[in-house]
Design an enzyme around this catalytic site. Structure first.
Site, mmCIF file in Angstrom:
data_model
loop_
_atom_site.group_PDB
_atom_site.id
_atom_site.type_symbol
_atom_site.label_atom_id
_atom_site.label_comp_id
_atom_site.label_asym_id
_atom_site.label_seq_id
_atom_site.Cartn_x
_atom_site.Cartn_y
_atom_site.Cartn_z
ATOM 1 C CB SER A 221 -0.929 -0.027 1.214
ATOM 2 O OG SER A 221 -1.908 0.967 1.091
ATOM 3 C CG ASN A 222 -0.304 4.711 -1.337
ATOM 4 O OD1 ASN A 222 -0.927 5.549 -0.696
ATOM 5 N ND2 ASN A 222 -0.844 4.067 -2.379
ATOM 6 C CG HIS A 223 3.424 6.686 3.568
ATOM 7 N ND1 HIS A 223 3.445 5.955 4.724
ATOM 8 C CD2 HIS A 223 4.653 6.557 3.016
ATOM 9 C CE1 HIS A 223 4.647 5.420 4.888
ATOM 10 N NE2 HIS A 223 5.388 5.762 3.858
ATOM 11 C CB SER A 224 -2.796 8.055 0.170
ATOM 12 O OG SER A 224 -3.985 8.788 0.140
ATOM 13 C CB ALA A 288 -2.287 7.258 -3.354
#
Ligand code: CTP
Length: 410
Positions: A221-224, A288
């Site tokens: 996943s990512n930091h959004s 994102a």
């Protein structure tokens, strides 16, 4: 329409508390006070003790038609100047000029004069117009203080670039009184019931990070955080639009009037968004989205071995590009989060995905990007760029909604 006229429409009968701190720019507070009064506002002035050295209480009392407040009590008769009732009286507290010293004290909660105690007890919107030397303004401490204040809801009227009292030239010169008065007018106008300018429009907003499963336990996943997309969805709904928020997993509350569709993966987000686009008038692509996902998902938890582990990834489908192909007369807004060659990358995404405009965040800008409550963005369309100052995500959402309104009015 000039700025004073624009301000006048919304300032009539408003209670404006004008705070003045010790800066050469204090002379401009006299003009600001006059503009506010001419626009029909009632003005009370509170000054720091040092501000009296820069502009006299007599001038400000004459212009505001009210006694000036400086001390916690009147030394002549002991009458108490209540910062609490001042804060309650005001519809807006404007501190102009705001020195680096006062901004630092506001950010840290120092309460050693009436102007500051009033700030701490004010419940109304607070606006600051910084004024200082260019190096003081650019100093990381001042910038950090401004970010802290923006996160807490304080609005900033950015200083201009120009000649400074020090003889140097640069950013730090207080905004012109007309600009500050117009800013306060717009702010108070926006606080009234939102105008339902987007009634009848159906808009989609994608928000948050997607989650690509590796096995039943792990994912990519990512930091959004989703905050920017949620702010946009809330703002569009507040202006009367019917909003579908296609959201990755977040802990954020659904904004009032918004319909949320929960998704996890990029594939799920693609399906939900493309399906909703059929009946939509436009979409804001704020999510994102993972560009790659594991080619296969293990049904059981992967066990560790001695050697390295390779996970083969395949490309996901590009949601924005697909909507760009289908869009026709509809409105499509994109986001670009970049770390290098920001403008060039954003420009190429604008074209490739057929956006009407793109909102560029640079991770190189302090206060921009993931998780925080502030953002610093540049709007890019086919006519040029508009770089916005550091704003709260809510304010950025308002600016995006303004642009969407203008696109619908084409
Ligand atoms: N986007 C999307 N679907 C994807 C990837 C991106 O809808 N599968 C949207 C984002 O929501 C954003 C815009 O496309 O509005 C730009 O996304 P970004 O990831 O920055 O661009 P990419 O095209 O993926 O380019 P790169 O990863 O090379 O920067």
């Amino acid at each position: 329409m000039d700025s004073a006229t624009a301000a006048g429409r919304t300032l009539a009968g408003r209670h404006i508390l004008l705070g003045i701190t010790g800066s050469i720019a204090a002379y401009k507070a006299a003009m600001l006070c006059r503009l506010l009064k001419t626009a029909g506002a009632e003005v009370q002035v509170v000054m720091t003790p040092l501000a009296k050295q820069f502009i006299t209480p007599l001038t400000m009392a004459t212009l505001s038609k009210n006694p000036i407040l400086v001390e916690f009590f009147n030394p002549e008769n002991g009458a108490w100047n209540s910062h609490v009732s001042l804060g309650e009286w005001a519809d807006c507290y404007v501190i102009a000029p705001a020195t680096a010293n006062t901004l630092a004290k506001m950010a840290t909660g120092v309460a050693d004069n009436l102007l500051l105690t009033t700030y701490l007890s004010a419940r109304c919107p607070v606006v600051v117009a910084p004024a200082m030397d260019l190096d003081m303004y650019a100093h990381p401490a001042t910038q950090q203080n401004l970010r802290t204040l923006v996160e807490r809801g304080v609005r900033i009227v950015e200083p201009g670039d120009g000649e400074l009292a020090s003889g140097l030239s640069g950013k730090g010169r207080m905004a012109e009184p007309g600009e500050i008065a117009a800013f306060v007018g717009r702010l108070l106008d926006g606080q009234d019931e939102k105008k339902k300018t987007l009634t009848g429009k159906r808009l989609i907003v994608t928000a948050g990070a997607t989650i690509e499963a590796i096995d039943p336990v792990r994912f990519i996943s990512n930091h959004s955080s989703g905050k920017m997309g949620y702010a946009i969805a809330g703002e569009l709904a507040a202006r009367g639009a019917e909003v579908t928020l296609v959201s990755g997993r977040t802990a954020l509350p659904v904004p009032p009037g918004v319909e949320r569709v929960d998704v996890l993966s990029a594939d799920e987000m693609y399906d939900a968004t493309v399906a909703a686009f059929d009946k939509a008038d436009g979409a804001v692509m704020c999510a994102a989205v993972a560009d790659y996902t594991p080619e296969s998902v293990s049904e059981t938890k992967l066990k560790k071995g001695d050697g390295e582990l390779f996970i083969r990834l395949r490309r996901t489908r590009d949601i924005a590009a697909e909507l760009g192909r289908r869009k026709g007369e509809r409105i499509l807004v994109g986001f670009a989060l970049e770390t290098d060659h920001e403008e060039a990358h954003a420009q190429s995404k604008l074209e490739k995905k057929n956006f009407d405009f793109i909102v560029l965040n640079s991770l190189r800008d302090a206060g921009a990007g993931f998780r925080g409550d502030t953002n610093k963005v540049t709007f890019i369309d086919r006519t040029g760029d508009e770089a916005l100052p550091l704003l709260s995500k809510q304010e950025v959402a308002e600016r995006i909604a303004d642009r969407i309104e203008r696109l619908f009015a084409r």
